[in-house]
Design a protein around this motif. Structure first.
Motif, PDB file in Angstrom:
ATOM      1  N   LEU A  57       0.829  -1.205   0.000  1.00 56.20           N
ATOM      2  CA  LEU A  57       0.000   0.000   0.000  1.00 56.20           C
ATOM      3  C   LEU A  57       0.864   1.257   0.000  1.00 56.20           C
ATOM      4  O   LEU A  57       0.569   2.241  -0.690  1.00 56.20           O
ATOM      5  N   ARG A  58       1.957   1.237   0.768  1.00 49.43           N
ATOM      6  CA  ARG A  58       2.818   2.418   0.858  1.00 49.43           C
ATOM      7  C   ARG A  58       3.604   2.636  -0.438  1.00 49.43           C
ATOM      8  O   ARG A  58       3.679   3.755  -0.952  1.00 49.43           O
ATOM      9  N   GLU A  59       4.209   1.567  -0.944  1.00 50.66           N
ATOM     10  CA  GLU A  59       5.061   1.704  -2.121  1.00 50.66           C
ATOM     11  C   GLU A  59       4.269   2.127  -3.345  1.00 50.66           C
ATOM     12  O   GLU A  59       4.789   2.797  -4.235  1.00 50.66           O
ATOM     13  N   SER A  60       3.011   1.748  -3.396  1.00 47.83           N
ATOM     14  CA  SER A  60       2.167   2.112  -4.540  1.00 47.83           C
ATOM     15  C   SER A  60       1.558   3.499  -4.392  1.00 47.83           C
ATOM     16  O   SER A  60       0.980   4.022  -5.341  1.00 47.83           O
ATOM     17  N   HIS A  61       1.660   4.075  -3.167  1.00 51.39           N
ATOM     18  CA  HIS A  61       0.972   5.335  -2.862  1.00 51.39           C
ATOM     19  C   HIS A  61      -0.523   5.191  -3.160  1.00 51.39           C
ATOM     20  O   HIS A  61      -1.136   6.050  -3.799  1.00 51.39           O
ATOM     21  N   ALA A  62      -1.075   4.067  -2.686  1.00 50.00           N
ATOM     22  CA  ALA A  62      -2.483   3.765  -2.942  1.00 50.00           C
ATOM     23  C   ALA A  62      -3.406   4.852  -2.397  1.00 50.00           C
ATOM     24  O   ALA A  62      -4.447   5.154  -2.990  1.00 50.00           O
ATOM     25  N   ILE A  63      -3.029   5.449  -1.273  1.00 51.87           N
ATOM     26  CA  ILE A  63      -3.794   6.540  -0.673  1.00 51.87           C
ATOM     27  C   ILE A  63      -2.996   7.830  -0.819  1.00 51.87           C
ATOM     28  O   ILE A  63      -1.786   7.838  -0.588  1.00 51.87           O
ATOM     29  N   ASP A  64      -3.665   8.910  -1.195  1.00 53.50           N
ATOM     30  CA  ASP A  64      -3.004  10.221  -1.245  1.00 53.50           C
ATOM     31  C   ASP A  64      -2.950  10.760   0.183  1.00 53.50           C
ATOM     32  O   ASP A  64      -3.885  11.401   0.665  1.00 53.50           O
ATOM     33  N   MET A  65      -1.846  10.479   0.861  1.00 55.66           N
ATOM     34  CA  MET A  65      -1.727  10.816   2.274  1.00 55.66           C
ATOM     35  C   MET A  65      -1.703  12.322   2.513  1.00 55.66           C
ATOM     36  O   MET A  65      -2.041  12.784   3.607  1.00 55.66           O
ATOM     37  N   SER A  66      -1.340  13.102   1.498  1.00 48.63           N
ATOM     38  CA  SER A  66      -1.320  14.559   1.668  1.00 48.63           C
ATOM     39  C   SER A  66      -2.728  15.128   1.823  1.00 48.63           C
ATOM     40  O   SER A  66      -2.905  16.236   2.337  1.00 48.63           O
ATOM     41  N   GLU A  67      -3.727  14.363   1.381  1.00 52.05           N
ATOM     42  CA  GLU A  67      -5.115  14.808   1.496  1.00 52.05           C
ATOM     43  C   GLU A  67      -5.699  14.514   2.880  1.00 52.05           C
ATOM     44  O   GLU A  67      -6.862  14.850   3.143  1.00 52.05           O
ATOM     45  N   LEU A  68      -4.912  13.887   3.747  1.00 54.19           N
ATOM     46  CA  LEU A  68      -5.395  13.507   5.073  1.00 54.19           C
ATOM     47  C   LEU A  68      -4.888  14.444   6.164  1.00 54.19           C
ATOM     48  O   LEU A  68      -4.938  14.110   7.344  1.00 54.19           O
ATOM     49  N   VAL A  69      -4.417  15.611   5.771  1.00 55.21           N
ATOM     50  CA  VAL A  69      -3.893  16.585   6.735  1.00 55.21           C
ATOM     51  C   VAL A  69      -5.030  17.482   7.219  1.00 55.21           C
ATOM     52  O   VAL A  69      -5.771  18.059   6.419  1.00 55.21           O
ATOM     53  N   LEU A  70      -5.155  17.621   8.537  1.00 54.55           N
ATOM     54  CA  LEU A  70      -6.143  18.504   9.143  1.00 54.55           C
ATOM     55  C   LEU A  70      -5.507  19.839   9.532  1.00 54.55           C
ATOM     56  O   LEU A  70      -6.018  20.902   9.208  1.00 54.55           O
ATOM     57  N   ILE A  71      -4.380  19.776  10.240  1.00 58.01           N
ATOM     58  CA  ILE A  71      -3.580  20.960  10.582  1.00 58.01           C
ATOM     59  C   ILE A  71      -2.138  20.594  10.273  1.00 58.01           C
ATOM     60  O   ILE A  71      -1.577  19.704  10.919  1.00 58.01           O
ATOM     61  N   PRO A  72      -1.519  21.224   9.263  1.00 58.09           N
ATOM     62  CA  PRO A  72      -0.162  20.837   8.854  1.00 58.09           C
ATOM     63  C   PRO A  72       0.813  20.771  10.029  1.00 58.09           C
ATOM     64  O   PRO A  72       0.918  21.703  10.829  1.00 58.09           O
ATOM     65  N   GLY A  73       1.481  19.616  10.130  1.00 55.80           N
ATOM     66  CA  GLY A  73       2.487  19.424  11.157  1.00 55.80           C
ATOM     67  C   GLY A  73       1.938  19.093  12.525  1.00 55.80           C
ATOM     68  O   GLY A  73       2.697  18.758  13.432  1.00 55.80           O
ATOM     69  N   GLU A  74       0.616  19.164  12.690  1.00 60.82           N
ATOM     70  CA  GLU A  74       0.042  18.964  14.027  1.00 60.82           C
ATOM     71  C   GLU A  74      -1.040  17.889  14.075  1.00 60.82           C
ATOM     72  O   GLU A  74      -1.058  17.068  14.996  1.00 60.82           O
ATOM     73  N   LYS A  75      -1.931  17.910  13.131  1.00 65.09           N
ATOM     74  CA  LYS A  75      -3.070  16.997  13.211  1.00 65.09           C
ATOM     75  C   LYS A  75      -3.377  16.429  11.827  1.00 65.09           C
ATOM     76  O   LYS A  75      -3.511  17.168  10.854  1.00 65.09           O
ATOM     77  N   VAL A  76      -3.480  15.102  11.760  1.00 65.61           N
ATOM     78  CA  VAL A  76      -3.788  14.414  10.505  1.00 65.61           C
ATOM     79  C   VAL A  76      -4.743  13.262  10.800  1.00 65.61           C
ATOM     80  O   VAL A  76      -4.968  12.906  11.965  1.00 65.61           O
ATOM     81  N   TRP A  77      -5.289  12.691   9.742  1.00 63.55           N
ATOM     82  CA  TRP A  77      -6.070  11.471   9.909  1.00 63.55           C
ATOM     83  C   TRP A  77      -5.117  10.279   9.987  1.00 63.55           C
ATOM     84  O   TRP A  77      -4.192  10.149   9.187  1.00 63.55           O
ATOM     85  N   VAL A  78      -5.360   9.432  10.974  1.00 67.54           N
ATOM     86  CA  VAL A  78      -4.625   8.169  11.104  1.00 67.54           C
ATOM     87  C   VAL A  78      -5.551   7.056  10.636  1.00 67.54           C
ATOM     88  O   VAL A  78      -6.663   6.902  11.154  1.00 67.54           O
ATOM     89  N   VAL A  79      -5.100   6.307   9.648  1.00 66.15           N
ATOM     90  CA  VAL A  79      -5.906   5.232   9.064  1.00 66.15           C
ATOM     91  C   VAL A  79      -5.380   3.895   9.575  1.00 66.15           C
ATOM     92  O   VAL A  79      -4.237   3.513   9.301  1.00 66.15           O
ATOM     93  N   TRP A  80      -6.218   3.199  10.329  1.00 66.99           N
ATOM     94  CA  TRP A  80      -5.873   1.871  10.852  1.00 66.99           C
ATOM     95  C   TRP A  80      -6.545   0.810   9.992  1.00 66.99           C
ATOM     96  O   TRP A  80      -7.745   0.868   9.758  1.00 66.99           O
ATOM     97  N   VAL A  81      -5.771  -0.153   9.533  1.00 72.42           N
ATOM     98  CA  VAL A  81      -6.306  -1.298   8.808  1.00 72.42           C
ATOM     99  C   VAL A  81      -6.031  -2.545   9.637  1.00 72.42           C
ATOM    100  O   VAL A  81      -4.863  -2.889   9.879  1.00 72.42           O
ATOM    101  N   ASP A  82      -7.073  -3.179  10.114  1.00 73.36           N
ATOM    102  CA  ASP A  82      -6.937  -4.393  10.921  1.00 73.36           C
ATOM    103  C   ASP A  82      -7.409  -5.587  10.105  1.00 73.36           C
ATOM    104  O   ASP A  82      -8.540  -5.604   9.612  1.00 73.36           O
ATOM    105  N   ILE A  83      -6.542  -6.580   9.976  1.00 74.88           N
ATOM    106  CA  ILE A  83      -6.814  -7.774   9.179  1.00 74.88           C
ATOM    107  C   ILE A  83      -6.991  -8.966  10.117  1.00 74.88           C
ATOM    108  O   ILE A  83      -6.148  -9.209  10.985  1.00 74.88           O
ATOM    109  N   TYR A  84      -8.089  -9.690   9.930  1.00 73.03           N
ATOM    110  CA  TYR A  84      -8.375 -10.862  10.756  1.00 73.03           C
ATOM    111  C   TYR A  84      -8.540 -12.082   9.846  1.00 73.03           C
ATOM    112  O   TYR A  84      -9.451 -12.118   9.016  1.00 73.03           O
ATOM    113  N   VAL A  85      -7.666 -13.061  10.021  1.00 71.72           N
ATOM    114  CA  VAL A  85      -7.794 -14.308   9.275  1.00 71.72           C
ATOM    115  C   VAL A  85      -8.806 -15.179  10.008  1.00 71.72           C
ATOM    116  O   VAL A  85      -8.585 -15.578  11.154  1.00 71.72           O
TER     117      VAL A  85
END
Length: 275
Positions: A118-146
């Motif tokens: 996911l990271r190497e492909s830049h699947a998500i545009d992480m720059s669009e997840l900034v709320l306050i530059p340098g201070e507050k952003v969205w944290v995306v948790w992906v939990d996988i359950y087999v």
């Protein structure tokens, strides 16, 4: 490309010889072609309380992925980007090989492989997840359950994670004057997905490669090799497990087999969002 431990259950000698003999003749124990996936299904919204979720089945292998999105601090070295965290849990009821307790090396490896693709492909545009530059952003948790392990956890987990991210909606919110973020309720804005990422795992049986190995096939294989592709066909991740030795020529052959089959997984992903 990294190499990791390869732990699989023991298969009776007779079945092992049968699987290997059939593979040499281009046949598999479940009648599939060597390059054929088992049936793939995707159920979106399988975890109602998550911001996005997907239950994926590849044959009898079942994996649930859930996404949670919450405000947090960015990493110091990427102050103007959101944060992505991927975790995996091998639920004990999924296999006699899985034990309760903290994530073992196999769960950690599974999470790392999905996270890296996911990271190497830049699947998500992480720059669009900034709320306050340098201070507050969205944290995306992906939990996988087999939930049920019948082989090929990498592809099922990659597909479940990608589908859950595409299903996810950013919470309705407002940024207050003091810099805090107030969550107002469920959102309608999707995550800024730039690329779709899917994968193809091949079992290595001597000089023969088999797509989407079942658990029995994994048990007799010399190893596995995983290729992650974005929706433009670019390779964004490779992972080898097991003792099998592959030279450049064999890796190239495996890569072409995988490239010819990633469309099957991508088609299943696209279909899930068309219905």
């Amino acid at each position: 490309m990294s190499i990791t431990p390869f732990n699989v259950p023991i298969v009776p000698k007779l079945k092992r010889e049968t699987i290997l003999s059939l593979a040499k003749r281009g046949v598999r124990i479940d009648k599939r072609r060597l390059d054929q996936f088992r049936p793939i299904s995707i159920q979106l919204g399988a975890a109602g309380k998550a911001h996005g979720s997907a239950l994926v089945s590849i044959g009898n292998t079942k994996v649930l992925a859930g996404v949670k999105i919450e405000p947090g601090r960015p990493f110091p070295d990427t102050p103007e980007e959101g944060v992505l965290n991927v975790n995996a849990e091998l639920v004990p009821l999924a296999s006699p090989e899985f034990e309760p307790g903290p994530p073992d090396e196999n769960a950690i490896e599974l999470a790392r492989v999905v996270d890296r693709a996911l990271r190497e492909s830049h699947a998500i545009d992480m720059s669009e997840l900034v709320l306050i530059p340098g201070e507050k952003v969205w944290v995306v948790w992906v939990d996988i359950y087999v939930l049920d392990h019948d082989g090929n956890l990498f592809d099922a987990s990659m597909l479940a994670a990608m589908a859950a991210l595409m299903d996810a909606k950013i919470p309705n919110h407002q940024v207050l004057e003091d810099g805090s973020v107030e969550i107002l309720g469920p959102g309608v804005e999707p995550l800024p997905i730039r690329k779709k990422v899917v994968s193809v795992t091949l079992g290595i049986l001597g000089d023969t490669f088999i797509v989407d190995p079942s658990l029995e096939e994994e048990a007799v294989a010399d190893g596995k090799i995983f290729f992650a592709f974005d929706d433009s066909g670019n390779i964004v991740g490779i992972q080898k497990s097991g003792p099998a030795w592959l030279d450049f020529k064999k890796v190239s052959v495996a890569m072409e087999i995988a490239r010819n089959r990633y469309h099957n997984v991508l088609a299943a992903l696209n279909k899930a969002f068309q219905s």
